[in-house]
Design a protein around this motif. Structure first.
Motif, PDB file in Angstrom:
ATOM      1  N   PHE A 354       0.838  -1.212   0.000  1.00 12.42           N
ATOM      2  CA  PHE A 354       0.000   0.000   0.000  1.00 12.42           C
ATOM      3  C   PHE A 354       0.874   1.264   0.000  1.00 12.42           C
ATOM      4  O   PHE A 354       0.370   2.377   0.123  1.00 12.42           O
ATOM      5  N   GLY A 355       2.186   1.067  -0.011  1.00 12.34           N
ATOM      6  CA  GLY A 355       3.095   2.212  -0.066  1.00 12.34           C
ATOM      7  C   GLY A 355       3.656   2.629   1.280  1.00 12.34           C
ATOM      8  O   GLY A 355       4.314   3.659   1.361  1.00 12.34           O
ATOM      9  N   ARG A 356       3.451   1.838   2.364  1.00 10.33           N
ATOM     10  CA  ARG A 356       3.995   2.199   3.681  1.00 10.33           C
ATOM     11  C   ARG A 356       4.466   0.944   4.405  1.00 10.33           C
ATOM     12  O   ARG A 356       3.645   0.145   4.874  1.00 10.33           O
ATOM     13  N   ASP A 357       5.774   0.818   4.559  1.00 13.35           N
ATOM     14  CA  ASP A 357       6.318  -0.373   5.211  1.00 13.35           C
ATOM     15  C   ASP A 357       6.278  -0.266   6.735  1.00 13.35           C
ATOM     16  O   ASP A 357       6.642  -1.210   7.432  1.00 13.35           O
ATOM     17  N   ASP A 358       5.862   0.903   7.249  1.00 18.37           N
ATOM     18  CA  ASP A 358       5.813   1.066   8.709  1.00 18.37           C
ATOM     19  C   ASP A 358       4.378   0.921   9.242  1.00 18.37           C
ATOM     20  O   ASP A 358       4.070   1.325  10.365  1.00 18.37           O
TER      21      ASP A 358
END
Ligand code: PMP
Ligand code: GLU
Length: 384
Positions: A354-358
């Motif tokens: 989704f574009g956010r690894d955190d």
């Protein structure tokens, strides 16, 4: 090499992959909690199923017009007008195999190789892959978690080039649950008009908004409507994910091109599902109240439990997803999701696609009991 470069550059859908793994674990009687699901857990309403039985019994089992039956397109046109204040006549509407095909059709018709498509992160993971499949280039705009990933218009403007063809808008947003305000939609509309690009507005979660009500960008003015492709479908609003009916309303020329390519790829979507979709669009406000109230209860419950554990997340205003911050764990999102599944039998979707690894995505399309048990297990997982 037997496999094309096009196929090689596309990633598999993690939402579908992980959800099917979890469904299998459940079937094998493992006490797994499914926070991965991207579909409502209710059954399709009986009235809709009845329409499908009638379609089968009445022999409505042959090809229909490629763009969908006249009756269904008329119902969609009336629905666009009544609930979204959008003027799309039935010859501007194409019914497809789910909103997914509608989105992909739109990209296939408008993109030339190398054309850029602006996508705001966090985004639904299929957008980037569909753009690549259509030989376009996804251009990602990042937003800050501190303000709940609200759009940053200066950044959008900065990324527009002579190659930019369109912007994908998704409100309510998957995976954050963010709902765009009227003034944000107005600002986006100004950018689209100024740069003479298009907007694809994915409104699949329109009925799942908990405080405000849904606004379609195409309803803001005639000018923006002439640059808007509005995508919607029955999957989320009527618990009909398996029936595969979605649609677009589009400027006439685009709609005709979509009909042409759909006619060469898949022909019409399932005739029986189309009859069911007509019945779905005839459902009254009581159904939507039920759906919204049920998800609101679950959202509020999940939020209250997470707050007690001091876990940070984006407060969802719509859809049925919650984007949870995992920065403090030191794990990347795949490692977090894998560990949580193997150690605590909780299924979530990693944030990286989704574009956010955190972050990871939790779906609350599950029962209150499961939410309670699931958040308790997450608490235990984090406190180790
Ligand atoms: N858009 C978004 C934002 C979604 O989450 C989904 C997930 N199903 C779709 C489109 C596609 O829906 P469908 O193909 O089932 O109509
Ligand atoms: N859209 C849903 C999700 O994000 C269903 C799965 C899919 O189509 O990707 O989980």
């Amino acid at each position: 090499m037997l496999i094309s470069k096009r196929a090689q550059k596309v990633s598999p859908s993690q939402t579908l992959k992980i959800t099917s793994e979890i469904k299998k674990m459940k079937k094998d009687n493992k006490p797994v909690i499914n926070f991965a699901a991207g579909e409502p857990d209710f059954d399709t309403p009986e009235k809709i199923k009845e329409a499908a039985y009638e379609a089968i019994k009445g022999g409505f089992t042959k090809y229909t017009p490629v763009s969908g039956t006249h009756e269904l397109r008329e119902s969609i046109s009336a629905k666009f007008k009544k609930s979204n204040n959008l003027d799309y006549s039935s010859n501007q509407i194409i019914v497809s195999n789910g909103a997914k095909q509608a989105l992909f059709n739109a990209l296939l018709v408008i993109l030339n190789p190398g054309d850029e498509v602006i996508i705001m992160a966090p985004y639904w993971l299929s957008y980037t892959e569909m753009v690549k499949l259509a030989d376009g280039v996804p251009v990602i705009i990042d937003a800050d978690k501190e303000n709940g990933f609200r759009p940053k218009f200066d950044d959008i403007e900065k990324k527009i080039t002579s190659q930019t063809k369109c912007i994908i808008l998704n409100t309510p947003t998957n995976p954050t649950g963010m709902v765009w305000s009227k003034s944000e939609l107005e600002q986006l509309s100004e950018i689209v008009l100024k740069h003479k690009i298009l907007v694809i507005s994915d409104e699949i979660y329109e009925h799942l908004i908990y405080e405000d009500s849904h606004i379609s960008i195409g309803a803001l003015s005639k000018d923006i409507l002439s640059r808007t492709i509005t995508v919607n479908g029955v999957s989320k609003s009527f618990s009909m994910t398996g029936w595969r009916i979605g649609w677009m309303g589009a400027p006439y020329d685009i709609a005709q091109e979509v009909s042409k390519i759909q006619g060469q790829m898949t022909s019409n979507p399932c005739s029986i599902s189309q009859m069911a979709a007509v019945a779905a669009l005839g459902m009254d406000g009581e159904w939507f109240d039920y759906l919204r109230n049920e998800f609101k209860k679950r959202r509020d419950f999940m939020i209250s439990k997470l707050k007690k554990l001091n876990i940070s997340f984006v407060k969802p205003e719509g859809a049925f997803y919650l984007f949870m911050d995992i920065d403090c764990t030191g794990l990347d999102s795949f490692a977090f999701a894998e560990k949580l599944l193997s150690e605590k039998l909780i299924g979530v979707i990693p944030g990286v696609p989704f574009g956010r690894d955190d972050f990871v995505r939790l779906s609350y399309a599950t029962s209150i009991n499961e939410i309670e048990e699931g958040i308790m297990r997450i608490g235990a997982f984090l406190s180790v």
